[in-house]
Design a protein around this motif. Structure first.
Motif, PDB file in Angstrom:
ATOM      1  N   ASP A 182      45.723  74.128  37.002  1.00 24.09           N
ATOM      2  CA  ASP A 182      46.552  72.952  37.234  1.00 24.09           C
ATOM      3  C   ASP A 182      46.294  72.387  38.622  1.00 24.09           C
ATOM      4  O   ASP A 182      46.695  72.972  39.630  1.00 24.09           O
ATOM      5  CB  ASP A 182      48.029  73.323  37.091  1.00 24.09           C
ATOM      6  CG  ASP A 182      48.935  72.140  37.341  1.00 24.09           C
ATOM      7  OD1 ASP A 182      48.527  71.016  37.033  1.00 24.09           O
ATOM      8  OD2 ASP A 182      50.051  72.352  37.850  1.00 24.09           O
ATOM      9  N   HIS A 183      45.602  71.274  38.680  1.00 25.41           N
ATOM     10  CA  HIS A 183      45.372  70.547  39.928  1.00 25.41           C
ATOM     11  C   HIS A 183      45.014  69.123  39.551  1.00 25.41           C
ATOM     12  O   HIS A 183      44.149  68.890  38.712  1.00 25.41           O
ATOM     13  CB  HIS A 183      44.240  71.195  40.727  1.00 25.41           C
ATOM     14  CG  HIS A 183      44.257  70.799  42.160  1.00 25.41           C
ATOM     15  ND1 HIS A 183      43.751  69.610  42.601  1.00 25.41           N
ATOM     16  CD2 HIS A 183      44.720  71.447  43.259  1.00 25.41           C
ATOM     17  CE1 HIS A 183      43.892  69.538  43.922  1.00 25.41           C
ATOM     18  NE2 HIS A 183      44.473  70.641  44.344  1.00 25.41           N
ATOM     19  N   ASP A 184      45.674  68.151  40.161  1.00 24.86           N
ATOM     20  CA  ASP A 184      45.502  66.748  39.771  1.00 24.86           C
ATOM     21  C   ASP A 184      44.090  66.232  39.993  1.00 24.86           C
ATOM     22  O   ASP A 184      43.584  65.441  39.200  1.00 24.86           O
ATOM     23  CB  ASP A 184      46.504  65.870  40.518  1.00 24.86           C
ATOM     24  CG  ASP A 184      47.929  66.092  40.035  1.00 24.86           C
ATOM     25  OD1 ASP A 184      48.077  66.536  38.872  1.00 24.86           O
ATOM     26  OD2 ASP A 184      48.868  65.827  40.800  1.00 24.86           O
ATOM     27  N   VAL A 185      43.428  66.678  41.050  1.00 22.37           N
ATOM     28  CA  VAL A 185      42.071  66.207  41.327  1.00 22.37           C
ATOM     29  C   VAL A 185      41.125  66.632  40.209  1.00 22.37           C
ATOM     30  O   VAL A 185      40.328  65.830  39.705  1.00 22.37           O
ATOM     31  CB  VAL A 185      41.585  66.748  42.692  1.00 22.37           C
ATOM     32  CG1 VAL A 185      40.114  66.439  42.904  1.00 22.37           C
ATOM     33  CG2 VAL A 185      42.430  66.184  43.813  1.00 22.37           C
ATOM     34  N   TYR A 186      41.218  67.893  39.795  1.00 24.72           N
ATOM     35  CA  TYR A 186      40.345  68.384  38.729  1.00 24.72           C
ATOM     36  C   TYR A 186      40.728  67.787  37.376  1.00 24.72           C
ATOM     37  O   TYR A 186      39.879  67.551  36.535  1.00 24.72           O
ATOM     38  CB  TYR A 186      40.379  69.910  38.680  1.00 24.72           C
ATOM     39  CG  TYR A 186      39.714  70.527  39.878  1.00 24.72           C
ATOM     40  CD1 TYR A 186      38.338  70.649  39.931  1.00 24.72           C
ATOM     41  CD2 TYR A 186      40.455  70.965  40.960  1.00 24.72           C
ATOM     42  CE1 TYR A 186      37.710  71.202  41.025  1.00 24.72           C
ATOM     43  CE2 TYR A 186      39.835  71.525  42.061  1.00 24.72           C
ATOM     44  CZ  TYR A 186      38.462  71.639  42.088  1.00 24.72           C
ATOM     45  OH  TYR A 186      37.849  72.188  43.180  1.00 24.72           O
ATOM     46  N   ARG A 187      42.027  67.551  37.188  1.00 26.42           N
ATOM     47  CA  ARG A 187      42.474  66.916  35.952  1.00 26.42           C
ATOM     48  C   ARG A 187      41.865  65.519  35.820  1.00 26.42           C
ATOM     49  O   ARG A 187      41.417  65.114  34.750  1.00 26.42           O
ATOM     50  CB  ARG A 187      43.999  66.834  35.966  1.00 26.42           C
ATOM     51  CG  ARG A 187      44.640  66.668  34.629  1.00 26.42           C
ATOM     52  CD  ARG A 187      46.130  66.626  34.823  1.00 26.42           C
ATOM     53  NE  ARG A 187      46.592  67.848  35.445  1.00 26.42           N
ATOM     54  CZ  ARG A 187      47.437  68.697  34.901  1.00 26.42           C
ATOM     55  NH1 ARG A 187      47.932  68.440  33.734  1.00 26.42           N
ATOM     56  NH2 ARG A 187      47.802  69.788  35.524  1.00 26.42           N
ATOM     57  N   ASP A 188      41.808  64.776  36.941  1.00 23.67           N
ATOM     58  CA  ASP A 188      41.200  63.438  36.933  1.00 23.67           C
ATOM     59  C   ASP A 188      39.697  63.512  36.699  1.00 23.67           C
ATOM     60  O   ASP A 188      39.121  62.662  36.021  1.00 23.67           O
ATOM     61  CB  ASP A 188      41.488  62.715  38.248  1.00 23.67           C
ATOM     62  CG  ASP A 188      42.961  62.368  38.413  1.00 23.67           C
ATOM     63  OD1 ASP A 188      43.672  62.314  37.383  1.00 23.67           O
ATOM     64  OD2 ASP A 188      43.389  62.169  39.563  1.00 23.67           O
ATOM     65  N   ARG A 242      47.942  77.685  33.553  1.00 28.98           N
ATOM     66  CA  ARG A 242      48.447  77.173  34.823  1.00 28.98           C
ATOM     67  C   ARG A 242      47.497  77.381  35.996  1.00 28.98           C
ATOM     68  O   ARG A 242      47.617  76.717  37.009  1.00 28.98           O
ATOM     69  CB  ARG A 242      49.787  77.837  35.146  1.00 28.98           C
ATOM     70  CG  ARG A 242      50.902  77.290  34.317  1.00 28.98           C
ATOM     71  CD  ARG A 242      52.182  78.084  34.545  1.00 28.98           C
ATOM     72  NE  ARG A 242      53.299  77.446  33.890  1.00 28.98           N
ATOM     73  CZ  ARG A 242      53.516  77.501  32.597  1.00 28.98           C
ATOM     74  NH1 ARG A 242      52.699  78.165  31.822  1.00 28.98           N
ATOM     75  NH2 ARG A 242      54.560  76.888  32.071  1.00 28.98           N
ATOM     76  N   HIS A 273      51.504  72.757  33.568  1.00 30.31           N
ATOM     77  CA  HIS A 273      51.869  72.481  34.955  1.00 30.31           C
ATOM     78  C   HIS A 273      52.516  73.717  35.567  1.00 30.31           C
ATOM     79  O   HIS A 273      53.276  74.423  34.915  1.00 30.31           O
ATOM     80  CB  HIS A 273      52.847  71.306  35.041  1.00 30.31           C
ATOM     81  CG  HIS A 273      52.216  70.002  34.679  1.00 30.31           C
ATOM     82  ND1 HIS A 273      51.436  69.293  35.561  1.00 30.31           N
ATOM     83  CD2 HIS A 273      52.230  69.291  33.524  1.00 30.31           C
ATOM     84  CE1 HIS A 273      51.004  68.184  34.970  1.00 30.31           C
ATOM     85  NE2 HIS A 273      51.473  68.167  33.729  1.00 30.31           N
ATOM     86  N   ARG A 281      39.150  64.035  33.044  1.00 32.08           N
ATOM     87  CA  ARG A 281      39.341  62.763  32.344  1.00 32.08           C
ATOM     88  C   ARG A 281      38.146  61.833  32.533  1.00 32.08           C
ATOM     89  O   ARG A 281      37.773  61.108  31.624  1.00 32.08           O
ATOM     90  CB  ARG A 281      40.597  62.065  32.847  1.00 32.08           C
ATOM     91  CG  ARG A 281      41.842  62.506  32.158  1.00 32.08           C
ATOM     92  CD  ARG A 281      43.014  61.595  32.479  1.00 32.08           C
ATOM     93  NE  ARG A 281      44.235  62.324  32.275  1.00 32.08           N
ATOM     94  CZ  ARG A 281      44.979  62.867  33.226  1.00 32.08           C
ATOM     95  NH1 ARG A 281      44.640  62.728  34.486  1.00 32.08           N
ATOM     96  NH2 ARG A 281      46.074  63.520  32.940  1.00 32.08           N
TER      97      ARG A 281
END
Length: 184
Positions: A105-111, A102, A124, A114
């Protein structure tokens, strides 16, 4: 094989049981890659960030201050993975997937993960445990146990960050050598 990532707070002078050293060295630890511990803000601390393969063999390790956020070290850890040789052709530099706890968990780094062609499986924040990711993340927990089996890394006594980081990388080399020797 899946890649596993996790960081731990390798506090500068508090051991795993929170024991204080019997000398007065805790008051004068300073230097690079130290910062206030998130738990006890009165002491300086440092944090070990580790990425392993699916079997627990360390691929890259970083040292930061104890007050650094874990997610900021996600991309530098991925960049620190050396090329893996073996098969004919171009050596691999990226894992297929990434399992993380956890703290990452951060959307910017997740993108961004990817965008590098890696499938992120990051727990999450705020969700109940039992997502099933623990069946993969225990591998890096075991690697941290191996890493902190070296007494010089469990409690940081070195003032200079480069010496502590060198010992950290040397311990990863020893763990890798032991893993390869066990596979023979």
């Amino acid at each position: 094989t899946p890649q596993v990532i996790r960081s731990t707070g390798g506090n500068s002078h508090a051991g795993p049981e929170g024991q204080q050293p019997h000398c007065g060295a805790a008051e004068n630890i300073t230097g690079q890659h130290t910062g206030p511990s998130p738990v006890d803000r009165g002491r300086a601390g440092s944090k070990h960030h580790l990425i392993t393969d699916g079997h627990g063999t360390p691929l890259a390790v970083l040292l930061t201050g104890g007050n650094r956020n874990d997610v900021t070290q996600l991309l530098p850890l991925l960049d620190a993975i050396p090329p893996v040789r073996g098969r004919v052709g171009r050596p691999r530099r990226r894992p297929d997937s990434l399992f993380a706890d956890r703290g990452y968990d951060h959307d910017v780094y997740r993108d961004q993960v990817r965008a590098r062609g890696i499938v992120p499986a990051i727990a999450h924040r705020g969700t109940l445990h039992g997502t099933g990711l623990g069946t993969y993340r225990w591998v890096v927990e075991r690697s941290f146990v191996w890493l902190h089996g070296f007494r010089r890394l469990r409690i940081r006594w070195e003032r200079r960050a480069d010496i502590h980081e060198a010992l950290l990388k040397l311990a990863c080399c020893v763990i890798t050598h032991r893993r390869l020797r066990a596979l023979r």
